[in-house]
Design a protein around this motif. Structure first.
Motif, short mmCIF file in Angstrom:
data_model
loop_
_atom_site.label_atom_id
_atom_site.label_comp_id
_atom_site.label_asym_id
_atom_site.label_seq_id
_atom_site.Cartn_x
_atom_site.Cartn_y
_atom_site.Cartn_z
N TYR A 106 -7.68 6.11 0.95
CA TYR A 106 -6.82 5.60 2.04
C TYR A 106 -6.95 6.53 3.25
O TYR A 106 -5.98 7.21 3.63
CB TYR A 106 -5.37 5.53 1.57
CG TYR A 106 -5.17 4.62 0.39
CD1 TYR A 106 -5.05 3.24 0.56
CD2 TYR A 106 -5.12 5.13 -0.90
CE1 TYR A 106 -4.88 2.40 -0.52
CE2 TYR A 106 -4.95 4.29 -2.00
CZ TYR A 106 -4.84 2.93 -1.80
OH TYR A 106 -4.67 2.10 -2.88
N HIS B 67 -4.30 5.98 6.22
CA HIS B 67 -2.88 5.76 5.93
C HIS B 67 -2.11 7.07 6.10
O HIS B 67 -2.45 8.08 5.49
CB HIS B 67 -2.69 5.23 4.52
CG HIS B 67 -1.36 4.58 4.32
ND1 HIS B 67 -0.21 5.32 4.22
CD2 HIS B 67 -1.00 3.29 4.24
CE1 HIS B 67 0.81 4.50 4.07
NE2 HIS B 67 0.36 3.27 4.08
N ILE C 286 0.47 4.17 -2.80
CA ILE C 286 0.14 5.56 -2.47
C ILE C 286 1.19 6.51 -3.03
O ILE C 286 0.85 7.56 -3.58
CB ILE C 286 -0.03 5.73 -0.94
CG1 ILE C 286 -1.30 5.00 -0.50
CG2 ILE C 286 -0.07 7.19 -0.54
CD1 ILE C 286 -1.43 4.83 0.99
N GLU D 130 0.82 -1.21 0.00
CA GLU D 130 0.00 0.00 0.00
C GLU D 130 0.85 1.26 0.00
O GLU D 130 0.52 2.25 -0.65
CB GLU D 130 -0.93 -0.03 1.22
CG GLU D 130 -2.12 0.87 1.10
CD GLU D 130 -3.11 0.63 2.22
OE1 GLU D 130 -2.79 0.96 3.39
OE2 GLU D 130 -4.20 0.11 1.92
N ALA E 205 -0.92 8.75 2.83
CA ALA E 205 -1.98 9.33 2.00
C ALA E 205 -2.37 10.73 2.48
O ALA E 205 -2.77 11.57 1.68
CB ALA E 205 -3.20 8.41 1.99
N VAL F 191 -7.16 10.37 -3.28
CA VAL F 191 -6.21 9.48 -2.61
C VAL F 191 -6.49 9.45 -1.11
O VAL F 191 -6.51 8.38 -0.49
CB VAL F 191 -4.74 9.91 -2.88
CG1 VAL F 191 -3.77 9.13 -2.00
CG2 VAL F 191 -4.39 9.72 -4.35
N THR F 192 -6.76 10.61 -0.52
CA THR F 192 -7.02 10.63 0.92
C THR F 192 -8.35 9.97 1.26
O THR F 192 -8.51 9.41 2.34
CB THR F 192 -6.99 12.07 1.49
OG1 THR F 192 -8.03 12.84 0.89
CG2 THR F 192 -5.65 12.72 1.25
#
Length: 128
Positions: free
Chosen positions: A56, A59, A26, A22, A62, A52-53
């Motif tokens: 994820y 994360h 990312i 992952e 991210a 992206v945020t």
């Protein structure tokens, strides 16, 4: 140009799909946003980083997408949008002390610029 960008998107997506973990996925997605910004496609870069945020949400890496989007918004003179993105970034538990420092510095710069300019409703772009 659009064909080249479409091809680049296909390549980045394929790379992201082949990423072994992952974290790598990312980073590839963040890089695609950087490419969009580099070719001047700012709205799409910001939208991509926000996606992206969303994809994820927990994360730490991210969350850096929010910071990248805030920097780009600030560079375009969109101080309010940049501040909102910075607030989102700083409200996450990221474990990214360098990113947090950058976010706080950008927030201070945006605040300073807002205090220096007359209240015309327009923003002054930040230097990239």
């Amino acid at each position: 140009m659009q064909g080249d960008l479409s091809r680049a998107q296909t390549i980045y997506r394929a790379r992201a799909n082949r990423a072994v973990n992952e974290e790598d996925r990312i980073e590839i997605l963040l890089d695609y946003g950087r490419l969009l910004a580099a070719v001047g496609n700012f709205p799409e870069a910001i939208q991509h980083w926000q996606a992206v945020t969303t994809q994820y949400p927990n994360h730490p890496r991210a969350a850096r997408a929010l910071l990248l989007a805030a920097q780009l918004e600030g560079a375009q003179g969109h101080s309010q949008q940049a501040q909102e993105l910075l607030n989102q970034y700083l409200s996450r538990d990221r474990g990214d002390s360098e990113g947090e420092r950058l976010a706080r510095d950008l927030r201070a710069e945006l605040t300073k610029k807002a205090l220096q300019q007359p209240s015309t409703g327009q923003s002054t772009p930040l230097a990239p």
